[in-house]
Design a protein around this motif. Structure first.
Motif, PDB file in Angstrom:
ATOM      1  N   ILE A   1       0.897  -1.205   0.054  1.00  0.00           N
ATOM      2  CA  ILE A   1       0.044   0.001  -0.132  1.00  0.00           C
ATOM      3  C   ILE A   1       0.901   1.308  -0.031  1.00  0.00           C
ATOM      4  CG2 ILE A   1      -0.039   0.134   2.607  1.00  0.00           C
ATOM      5  CD1 ILE A   1      -3.154   0.953   0.022  1.00  0.00           C
ATOM      6  N   ASP A   2       2.191   1.160   0.398  1.00  0.00           N
ATOM      7  CA  ASP A   2       2.849   2.412   0.472  1.00  0.00           C
ATOM      8  C   ASP A   2       3.511   2.733  -0.823  1.00  0.00           C
ATOM      9  OD1 ASP A   2       4.340  -0.032   0.512  1.00  0.00           O
ATOM     10  OD2 ASP A   2       5.999   0.934   1.531  1.00  0.00           O
ATOM     11  N   LEU A   3       3.090   1.730  -1.918  1.00  0.00           N
ATOM     12  CA  LEU A   3       3.699   2.070  -3.307  1.00  0.00           C
ATOM     13  C   LEU A   3       2.632   2.762  -3.983  1.00  0.00           C
ATOM     14  CD1 LEU A   3       5.627  -1.173  -4.200  1.00  0.00           C
ATOM     15  CD2 LEU A   3       6.620   0.919  -3.198  1.00  0.00           C
ATOM     16  N   VAL A   4       1.532   2.986  -3.504  1.00  0.00           N
ATOM     17  CA  VAL A   4       0.285   3.701  -4.357  1.00  0.00           C
ATOM     18  C   VAL A   4       0.924   4.963  -4.834  1.00  0.00           C
ATOM     19  CG1 VAL A   4      -1.940   4.646  -4.220  1.00  0.00           C
ATOM     20  CG2 VAL A   4      -1.539   2.482  -3.285  1.00  0.00           C
ATOM     21  N   PHE A   5       1.271   5.863  -3.776  1.00  0.00           N
ATOM     22  CA  PHE A   5       1.993   7.151  -4.461  1.00  0.00           C
ATOM     23  C   PHE A   5       3.141   7.274  -3.830  1.00  0.00           C
ATOM     24  CE2 PHE A   5       2.764  11.708  -4.129  1.00  0.00           C
ATOM     25  CZ  PHE A   5       2.179  12.077  -5.180  1.00  0.00           C
ATOM     26  N   PRO A   6       4.315   7.880  -4.587  1.00  0.00           N
ATOM     27  CA  PRO A   6       3.989   8.160  -5.921  1.00  0.00           C
ATOM     28  C   PRO A   6       4.356   6.939  -6.895  1.00  0.00           C
ATOM     29  CG  PRO A   6       6.202   8.778  -5.302  1.00  0.00           C
ATOM     30  CD  PRO A   6       5.667   8.034  -4.082  1.00  0.00           C
TER      31      PRO A   6
END
Length: 429
Positions: free
Chosen positions: A226-231
């Motif tokens: 989930i920490d890769l969603v942004f950016p």
């Protein structure tokens, strides 16, 4: 089967079997041994592939290795290539010891430089990217849907919260723009050649290039933490769709592992390496632990959680130590996994099974068929257990207790059962 799609904010149905189902999951940046939290997307992807294949789908799974990166330069100045090679081998070794097999393709960023450069060239030709001082940047303002995946739309967002990979640069036309190519700097020992000079790819373009190289310009599932969603993933969408490519149709984002209430993170320093976890708890306990958390939700890592997982693994072993009973049905298990891949519900269903063939079939989906193996006790312990049974028969309970203690001291537990020979020896774990 349906899965939650971050992009659409809903549960989406997969196409009917045989598909195909092409999946890309973001792998690690290799500069040290991965931690248990890094292993979660690997485990989820391998389990999902196993389940889809058992559901008659044609599946291809790609997971990348980022082996050129600022973090690697910082960890080993002047010898980053050597470190990346060594850490890549650690990653393959540690995830291999989970016993789930390997993805179909595991490309490295350094092996995909020509494809990366070709994508960047096309973006520049379309005027959605621009060279500047040896760097190349993507023009965020040229992609109207930027922010749709993450829900972050404010122009100032990138200025307030820059990515670790997106340090401020006077070369940018817009603070939100992100690097596709980074000019070579003194001391960086890994690089590639490009029309803009020697350098290396930005983090985000690596994954667009590797995904499309092995899966094509449109594929079914893209996964990662989930920490890769942004950016990271937001930028992947912008890059590939600016080229007219549909790219990923469904985005899966797993919850993070938490240690003492905080996400497990190399940057925070609150990590437990996968290697240490394997050595302390074993692969079976770790896999049962992962099963107990829904893939979309955070998962707490603690001694209590691992002890519970170990007890659950032992309860499955105990089923195979008893006679098989026709208790349980496959349909409830399949329904749980087909409904957003609900592994906690599937785990609960399996705990109700007493049919050996059925339970083995379910455990195989998660790489846990080894729990069905029964270990034979050494002959000398079998002899002690028979002596104990005879002592109980003549009601010499003191001698029986002495023999039990001797067996337990050797690392085994003796259990009284009705079937011949009247006892069962089980390893103590």
């Amino acid at each position: 089967m349906r899965l939650y799609n971050t992009y659409a904010r809903r549960l989406d149905e997969l196409p009917p079997a045989p598909g195909p189902i092409r999946m890309y999951f973001c792998g690690p940046t290799v500069y040290q041994r991965i931690h248990v939290g890094n292993a979660r997307p690997f485990v989820i992807s391998m389990w999902l592939r196993r389940w889809l294949e058992r559901s008659a789908y044609d599946v291809t799974l790609v997971e990348n290795i980022t082996d050129v990166n600022d973090k690697i330069y910082a960890a080993a100045p002047g010898t980053s290539a050597e470190l990346a090679d060594r850490a890549s081998r650690w990653y393959l070794e540690d995830t291999g010891d989970l016993g789930l097999g390997r993805p179909d393709h595991e490309p490295k960023a350094t092996e995909t430089i020509p494809q990366i450069v070709a994508l960047i060239e096309e973006l520049v030709e379309r005027d959605v990217a621009y060279p500047a001082g040896g760097d190349v940047y993507f023009r965020v303002a040229r992609f109207p849907d930027y922010g749709k995946l993450s829900g972050r739309h404010e122009d100032e967002e990138a200025v307030r919260n820059p990515s670790e990979e997106e340090e401020p640069s006077e070369l940018k036309e817009d603070p939100r723009d992100f690097a596709l190519w980074k000019a070579h700097k003194e001391g960086e020992d890994t690089w590639g050649d490009s029309p803009w000079g020697r350098g290396r790819p930005g983090w985000h373009i690596e994954c667009s290039a590797m995904a499309e190289t092995f899966l094509g310009p449109v594929f079914e599932i893209h996964g990662g933490g989930i920490d890769l969603v942004f950016p990271h993933h937001e930028n992947e969408v912008a890059q590939s769709r600016s080229l007219g490519h549909e790219f990923a149709q469904l985005w899966m984002h797993n919850g993070l592992l938490r240690l003492a209430g905080e996400k497990m993170s190399k940057s925070l320093g609150n990590i437990v390496s996968l290697r240490k976890a394997l050595e302390e708890h074993g692969r079976e306990t770790l896999l049962v632990y992962f099963l107990g958390g829904h893939w979309r939700k955070p998962l707490d890592y603690s001694d209590a959680a691992l002890q519970q997982a170990a007890a659950q693994a032992e309860s499955f072993r105990n089923v195979f130590r008893q006679p098989s009973e026709t208790v349980g049905e496959w349909e409830a298990f399949a329904a749980a996994l087909d409904d957003d891949f609900n592994t906690p519900e599937a785990l609960a269903v399996m705990h109700g099974w007493r049919d050996h063939d059925l339970l083995l079939r379910g455990l195989e989906v998660f790489g846990l068929a080894s729990l069905a193996a029964t270990e034979a006790a050494p002959a000398d312990l079998e002899a002690l257990a028979r002596e104990r049974a005879e002592a109980r028969e003549r009601r010499d309970f003191g001698e029986a207790d002495r023999l039990r203690a001797k067996i337990e001291g050797a690392g085994w537990e003796v259990r009284d059962v009705e079937a011949e020979p009247g006892f069962q020896l089980v390893p103590r774990r």
